[in-house]
Design an enzyme around this catalytic site. Structure first.
Site, PDB file in Angstrom:
ATOM      1  N   ARG A 146       0.817  -1.223   0.000  1.00  0.00           N
ATOM      2  CA  ARG A 146       0.000   0.000   0.000  1.00  0.00           C
ATOM      3  C   ARG A 146       0.848   1.268   0.000  1.00  0.00           C
ATOM      4  NH1 ARG A 146      -1.490   2.673   3.955  1.00  0.00           N
ATOM      5  NH2 ARG A 146      -1.637   0.978   5.466  1.00  0.00           N
TER       6      ARG A 146
ATOM      7  N   ASP B  95      -4.536  15.392 -18.307  1.00  0.00           N
ATOM      8  CA  ASP B  95      -4.792  13.967 -18.509  1.00  0.00           C
ATOM      9  C   ASP B  95      -4.341  13.651 -19.927  1.00  0.00           C
ATOM     10  OD1 ASP B  95      -5.974  11.525 -19.251  1.00  0.00           O
ATOM     11  OD2 ASP B  95      -7.717  11.826 -17.951  1.00  0.00           O
TER      12      ASP B  95
HETATM   13  C1  LIG Z   1     -10.545   5.733 -18.923  1.00  0.00           C
HETATM   14  C2  LIG Z   1     -10.142   7.128 -18.647  1.00  0.00           C
HETATM   15  C3  LIG Z   1      -9.993   7.581 -17.322  1.00  0.00           C
HETATM   16  C4  LIG Z   1     -10.297   6.713 -16.123  1.00  0.00           C
HETATM   17  O1  LIG Z   1      -9.409   5.649 -16.028  1.00  0.00           O
HETATM   18  P1  LIG Z   1      -9.736   4.266 -15.271  1.00  0.00           P
HETATM   19  O2  LIG Z   1      -8.469   3.505 -15.443  1.00  0.00           O
HETATM   20  O3  LIG Z   1     -10.923   3.645 -15.930  1.00  0.00           O
HETATM   21  O4  LIG Z   1     -10.003   4.626 -13.853  1.00  0.00           O
HETATM   22  C5  LIG Z   1      -9.567   8.884 -17.133  1.00  0.00           C
HETATM   23  N1  LIG Z   1      -9.323   9.711 -18.181  1.00  0.00           N
HETATM   24  C6  LIG Z   1      -9.464   9.303 -19.446  1.00  0.00           C
HETATM   25  C7  LIG Z   1      -9.168  10.263 -20.556  1.00  0.00           C
HETATM   26  C8  LIG Z   1      -9.880   8.008 -19.732  1.00  0.00           C
HETATM   27  O5  LIG Z   1     -10.033   7.620 -20.998  1.00  0.00           O
END
Ligand SMILES: *Cc1c(COP(=O)(O)O)cnc(C)c1O
Length: 388
Positions: free
Chosen positions: A55, A181
């Protein structure tokens, strides 16, 4: 081996690998142990600070993965977690404190958007959204307690590329952290840190792992910020288990060849769909018809493996045609080796009322395809037989 000055592909294979090799194994072994013996230091004294535990994100499998991911994103440090959302929520809560304010792009990934709208305020944080296509609006939503700006490098499902340069300029001018992101382009097509961003987030479930067999996330930044948020990651507990670390580690090694092949196939499929009489519009940043093509061409090394298109007909006709597809599967998620498709109106954007969806430019007949590693010509033939 020191790999910092080597090229991307070599880093994918060799960064973070054990040196010397462990028991001469050429592949990083899985350390399937939840806890580790507390060691003595050089003086023979027990060092109680030297606690290793899954963890705490500090087992050999975690450390190897952190090094590999931070190097391929050209950051200084990284931390992986048990999902993209674990990375995103832990980072947002760790870097934006109670009473502080975040400015976020409006058309974010559904989970992130919902978290910011529903839970951020409950946890004492503030958020204001700005239209991704209008960075002029950023100034008008700035507050004295604004701490950071949050964007996505490519939006879902219209594959828009925001004015990332303007976002960074704005963040630097006002002393804000810039967060992005970078799931859709992957580090193969875009590295936000040398571009100027402070924090990069990934759903490693998608391209980084690439085989649709792991759910994982990653956060990459400088040493100071990763150190700052590490305790929160450890306490919130979204750690990646050693076997999943191993799978992600293995998947990463082929990231370069996979994504470049997906870039090439997606372009071919997008071009072929443009010629299909049942398709009224193809959305792909690599096409000159895409609103953000110039930006994508200037900033990205490739246009990615995601293609969206509008079916020319009713929703029922679209569904009937899609049902005839033999290769791509109807499934959410993306970035894997197998092609998948969804109709966003029934998937990622089903919670958004129809009129609002239309305003966002998401018609009910819009189809989003994640191009896999099948032969592009087989995919094209399949789309043509199904749609016609
Ligand atoms: C899928 C996705 C997420 C979330 O990711 P998980 O691994 O499903 O928690 C966040 N941002 C984008 C752009 C995604 O495509």
């Amino acid at each position: 081996m020191e790999t910092k000055n080597l090229r991307f592909e070599t880093k994918l294979i060799h960064s973070g690998e054990p040196s010397p090799l462990i028991e001469r194994a050429v592949t990083m072994p899985i350390f399937q142990s939840s806890t580790y013996e507390i060691a003595g230091d050089d003086t023979g004294e027990i060092n109680y600070n030297d606690i290793r535990y899954v963890r705490l994100n500090n087992t050999p499998n975690h450390l190897a993965l952190h090094e590999k991911i931070s190097q391929i994103e050209q950051g200084e440090a990284a931390v992986v977690s048990s999902s993209g959302m674990a990375s995103i929520t832990s980072t947002l809560l760790g870097l934006i404190g109670p009473g502080e304010h975040l400015i976020a792009q409006d058309n974010l990934y559904g989970g992130t958007l919902h978290f910011l709208k529903e839970f951020f305020p409950r946890l004492g944080r503030e958020v204001t959204f700005f239209p991704a296509e209008d960075t002029e609006k950023l100034k008008s939503v700035l507050k004295t307690n604004t701490r950071a700006v949050y964007v996505e490098s490519v939006s879902n499902p219209l594959l828009k590329v925001p004015e990332l340069k303007a976002v960074i300029k704005f963040a630097k001018e006002h002393g804000l952290l810039s967060m992005i992101d970078n799931t859709f382009p992957s580090p193969v097509n875009f590295n936000p840190i040398p571009f100027g961003f402070d924090v990069v987030l990934h759903s490693a479930t998608k391209y980084l792992n690439g085989h649709s067999d792991v759910v994982a996330g990653a956060m990459v930044s400088n040493k100071e910020l990763v150190k700052k948020i590490m305790p929160l990651f450890n306490h919130l507990g979204g750690s990646l288990d050693p076997h999943a670390c191993f799978l992600l580690h293995r998947g990463l090694k082929t990231l370069g060849v996979r994504v470049r092949a997906q870039n090439a196939s997606a372009y071919k499929v997008a071009k072929a769909l443009q010629k299909c009489s049942k398709v009224s519009r193809v959305i792909y940043p690599g096409l000159e018809s895409h609103s953000d093509h110039v930006r994508a061409r200037e900033w990205f090394k490739g246009f990615g493996g995601m293609v969206s298109f509008e079916f020319d007909g009713t929703v029922e006709q679209a569904d009937a045609a899609l049902k005839k597809l033999k290769i791509p599967r109807l499934a959410p998620s993306l970035g894997g080796i197998e092609s998948l498709y969804v109709r966003p109106a029934t998937a990622s954007h089903s919670g958004v009322p129809r009129l609002e969806r239309e305003k966002l430019g998401i018609k009910d007949t819009l189809v989003r395809v994640s191009i896999g590693l099948e032969d592009a010509d087989d995919l094209i033939e399949d789309f043509i037989q199904a749609l016609n």
